[in-house]
Design a protein around this motif. Sequence first.
Motif, mmCIF file in Angstrom:
data_model
loop_
_atom_site.group_PDB
_atom_site.id
_atom_site.type_symbol
_atom_site.label_atom_id
_atom_site.label_comp_id
_atom_site.label_asym_id
_atom_site.label_seq_id
_atom_site.Cartn_x
_atom_site.Cartn_y
_atom_site.Cartn_z
ATOM 1 N N LYS A 56 0.824 -1.204 0.000
ATOM 2 C CA LYS A 56 0.000 0.000 0.000
ATOM 3 C C LYS A 56 0.862 1.258 0.000
ATOM 4 C CE LYS A 56 -4.156 -1.852 2.074
ATOM 5 N NZ LYS A 56 -5.065 -1.841 3.219
ATOM 6 N N SER A 76 3.426 1.695 -3.811
ATOM 7 C CA SER A 76 2.631 1.186 -4.929
ATOM 8 C C SER A 76 3.417 1.101 -6.240
ATOM 9 C CB SER A 76 1.398 2.076 -5.139
ATOM 10 O OG SER A 76 1.811 3.385 -5.408
ATOM 11 N N ASP A 77 4.598 1.727 -6.291
ATOM 12 C CA ASP A 77 5.401 1.711 -7.530
ATOM 13 C C ASP A 77 6.371 0.535 -7.585
ATOM 14 O OD1 ASP A 77 6.952 2.665 -5.453
ATOM 15 O OD2 ASP A 77 7.993 4.157 -6.690
#
Length: 53
Positions: free
Chosen positions: A47, A50-51
């Motif tokens: 979370k 996210s990349d």
Amino acid sequence: MTAFALSGCVPRIEIAPSTEPIVINMNVKIEHEIHIKVDKDVEKMLKTQSDIF
């Protein structure tokens, strides 16, 4: 002579190929589900970062 007379009564079976092509209709529905159970620490990391992927 009796054998000669009976040989004329033998039924004849003939198999002829069809003039039309054989058609096979197949309706296929494929569904799939993927369930992933992750550790809470990994879920938190995914979370916040996210990349990653």
